[in-house]
Design an enzyme around this catalytic site. Structure first.
Site, PDB file in Angstrom:
ATOM      1  N   LEU A 213       0.829  -1.216   0.000  1.00 18.47           N
ATOM      2  CA  LEU A 213       0.000   0.000   0.000  1.00 18.47           C
ATOM      3  C   LEU A 213       0.862   1.264   0.000  1.00 18.47           C
ATOM      4  O   LEU A 213       0.583   2.226  -0.722  1.00 18.47           O
ATOM      5  CB  LEU A 213      -0.941  -0.018   1.214  1.00 18.47           C
ATOM      6  CG  LEU A 213      -2.219   0.776   1.018  1.00 18.47           C
ATOM      7  CD1 LEU A 213      -3.121   0.132  -0.027  1.00 18.47           C
ATOM      8  CD2 LEU A 213      -2.964   0.929   2.331  1.00 18.47           C
ATOM      9  N   GLY A 214       1.928   1.250   0.799  1.00 20.34           N
ATOM     10  CA  GLY A 214       2.842   2.394   0.852  1.00 20.34           C
ATOM     11  C   GLY A 214       3.440   2.656  -0.516  1.00 20.34           C
ATOM     12  O   GLY A 214       3.518   3.801  -0.976  1.00 20.34           O
TER      13      GLY A 214
ATOM     14  N   LYS B 204     -14.830   0.302   7.899  1.00 15.57           N
ATOM     15  CA  LYS B 204     -13.653  -0.476   7.479  1.00 15.57           C
ATOM     16  C   LYS B 204     -13.275  -1.456   8.596  1.00 15.57           C
ATOM     17  O   LYS B 204     -12.908  -2.604   8.331  1.00 15.57           O
ATOM     18  CB  LYS B 204     -12.492   0.482   7.156  1.00 15.57           C
ATOM     19  CG  LYS B 204     -11.188  -0.202   6.722  1.00 15.57           C
ATOM     20  CD  LYS B 204     -11.257  -0.685   5.294  1.00 15.57           C
ATOM     21  CE  LYS B 204     -10.180  -1.658   4.850  1.00 15.57           C
ATOM     22  NZ  LYS B 204      -8.864  -1.196   4.729  1.00 15.57           N
TER      23      LYS B 204
ATOM     24  N   ASN C 227      -8.587 -12.531  -3.657  1.00 15.49           N
ATOM     25  CA  ASN C 227      -7.445 -12.084  -2.823  1.00 15.49           C
ATOM     26  C   ASN C 227      -7.362 -12.846  -1.508  1.00 15.49           C
ATOM     27  O   ASN C 227      -8.375 -13.331  -0.984  1.00 15.49           O
ATOM     28  CB  ASN C 227      -7.595 -10.606  -2.443  1.00 15.49           C
ATOM     29  CG  ASN C 227      -7.531  -9.696  -3.646  1.00 15.49           C
ATOM     30  OD1 ASN C 227      -7.449 -10.171  -4.774  1.00 15.49           O
ATOM     31  ND2 ASN C 227      -7.592  -8.405  -3.394  1.00 15.49           N
TER      32      ASN C 227
ATOM     33  N   SER D 237      -4.902  -9.421   4.291  1.00 15.69           N
ATOM     34  CA  SER D 237      -3.571  -9.116   4.850  1.00 15.69           C
ATOM     35  C   SER D 237      -3.278 -10.027   6.052  1.00 15.69           C
ATOM     36  O   SER D 237      -2.151 -10.487   6.242  1.00 15.69           O
ATOM     37  CB  SER D 237      -3.492  -7.649   5.242  1.00 15.69           C
ATOM     38  OG  SER D 237      -4.574  -7.306   6.077  1.00 15.69           O
TER      39      SER D 237
ATOM     40  N   GLU E 162      -2.475  -7.947  12.769  1.00 14.16           N
ATOM     41  CA  GLU E 162      -3.117  -6.751  13.331  1.00 14.16           C
ATOM     42  C   GLU E 162      -4.319  -7.147  14.208  1.00 14.16           C
ATOM     43  O   GLU E 162      -5.240  -6.362  14.393  1.00 14.16           O
ATOM     44  CB  GLU E 162      -3.538  -5.818  12.192  1.00 14.16           C
ATOM     45  CG  GLU E 162      -2.330  -5.265  11.447  1.00 14.16           C
ATOM     46  CD  GLU E 162      -2.671  -4.385  10.251  1.00 14.16           C
ATOM     47  OE1 GLU E 162      -2.057  -3.320  10.103  1.00 14.16           O
ATOM     48  OE2 GLU E 162      -3.541  -4.782   9.450  1.00 14.16           O
TER      49      GLU E 162
HETATM   50  O1  KPL Z   1      -8.443  -4.645   4.057  1.00  6.68           O
HETATM   51  C1  KPL Z   1      -8.440  -5.824   3.780  1.00  6.68           C
HETATM   52  C2  KPL Z   1      -7.287  -6.625   4.235  1.00  6.68           C
HETATM   53  O2  KPL Z   1      -6.975  -7.642   3.656  1.00  6.68           O
HETATM   54  O3  KPL Z   1      -6.639  -6.175   5.202  1.00  6.68           O
HETATM   55  C3  KPL Z   1      -9.609  -6.433   3.069  1.00  6.68           C
HETATM   56  C4  KPL Z   1     -10.644  -5.369   2.832  1.00  6.68           C
HETATM   57  C5  KPL Z   1     -10.191  -7.528   3.902  1.00  6.68           C
HETATM   58  C6  KPL Z   1      -9.261  -6.957   1.694  1.00  6.68           C
HETATM   59  O4  KPL Z   1      -8.570  -8.143   1.712  1.00  6.68           O
END
Ligand code: KPL
Length: 303
Positions: free
Chosen positions: A15-16, A179, A246, A249, A261
């Site tokens: 992301l960075g 979120k 996907n 994270s 996290e």
């Molecule tokens: O923010 C996400 C993460 O993986 O941390 C989501 C929205 C769940 C997408 O994978």
């Protein structure tokens, strides 16, 4: 803050790199900082092939904008380690998953301005090559310090041009909590079951997802946000569908035996619920199961 602020991106994970590289492509002055030091460039995989974008390797004496894209559990210490370059003219922008970093940072940097943000962009780093895997959006909002609507709009507009859409919102808390709701459902489930986000569409997860959304809704009421269980559930399933291929994270962190996290996502939900005396048994169970899994992974990696 100058008209063309220098942007220091702290945390050069996927992301960075996406934010640093996209801003640099636009001509903004951007320095990317990883634990090893400054990062010279970002290599984007585009439909036209590889595109290498140079970043500035110079750091200003005092940061104008410090965009924090570390993991949530690293954010406070990482910012703290740059304290000598953070002054009253610095704006810290927190753009990480999870919650709980604003309170310690405003205590440590009472003269700064802090903005909060949330991103739904998907990005993946493979062998140093960045893929923008899912177009999303960025929301920014005021967290602490002096308000300056010109600077707020100018930075949101810069990000909007670099990585559209981006807006400065007066209801950032609502966006952050939504979120958090999404992450508190998708991340622990996909981490514990080591599955892709799309696998959560299976009927076997439906009762657990429903319970998580109902409990989160009760907590959101206590936080003054009023997110209905139906709205949370609908949003969670939209994200599951949009990011079906996907791995979350947290799934990646568990699979690579890295810290997760969990404390800043499920742990935050559990501790806010305890603060209000609200029962969130499904979140608590997920939180504790992940804590146990992480402890087990840590102890076996020490053997
Ligand atoms: O923010 C996400 C993460 O993986 O941390 C989501 C929205 C769940 C997408 O994978």
């Amino acid at each position: 803050m100058p008209v063309n602020p220098h942007i220091t991106v702290l945390g050069m994970g996927a992301l960075g790199q996406l934010y640093a590289g996209s801003l640099a492509k636009l001509g903004a002055q951007v320095t990317g900082l990883s634990r090893a030091g400054t990062v010279e460039s970002v290599s984007f995989m585009t439909p036209q092939g590889l595109q290498k974008v140079a970043l500035s390797t110079e750091l200003p004496e005092l940061y104008d904008i410090l965009l924090v894209t570390t993991k949530a559990y690293q954010a406070v210490d990482a910012v703290q380690s740059h304290a000598r370059a953070i002054g009253p003219s610095t704006t810290i922008v927190l753009l990480h998953n999870g919650m709980g970093t604003l309170a310690p940072l405003k205590k440590r940097f009472p003269d700064c301005t802090i903005w909060l943000g949330t991103s739904s962009h998907g990005a993946l780093l493979e062998h140093g090559i960045l893929k923008h895997t899912g177009a999303g959006e960025t929301w920014l909002g005021f967290g602490y310090g002096d308000r300056n609507s010109e600077q707020e709009s100018a930075f949101a507009e810069l990000l909007n041009q670099a990585l559209t859409p981006c807006q400065f919102s007066d209801s950032i808390n609502h966006k952050l909590w939504l979120k958090l709701a999404i992450n508190s459902v998708i991340n622990p489930l996909t981490a514990l079951h080591q599955c892709r986000n799309g696998d959560l569409n299976s009927q076997r997860f439906a009762p657990q997802i429903q319970a998580l959304c109902e409990e989160f809704s009760l907590l959101s009421l206590a936080e003054g946000l009023d997110l209905s269980p139906e709205f949370i559930q609908q949003t969670v399933y939209q994200v599951i569908d949009k990011t079906a291929a996907n791995y979350s994270s947290m799934n990646r962190d568990i699979s690579a035996r890295r810290p997760t996290e969990n404390n800043q996502i499920s742990g935050y939900v559990v501790s806010r619920a305890a603060h209000f005396g609200i029962a969130v048994p499904t979140h608590s169970k997920l939180f504790e199961t992940l804590c146990r899994l992480e402890r087990r992974q840590n102890s076996t990696s020490l053997l």
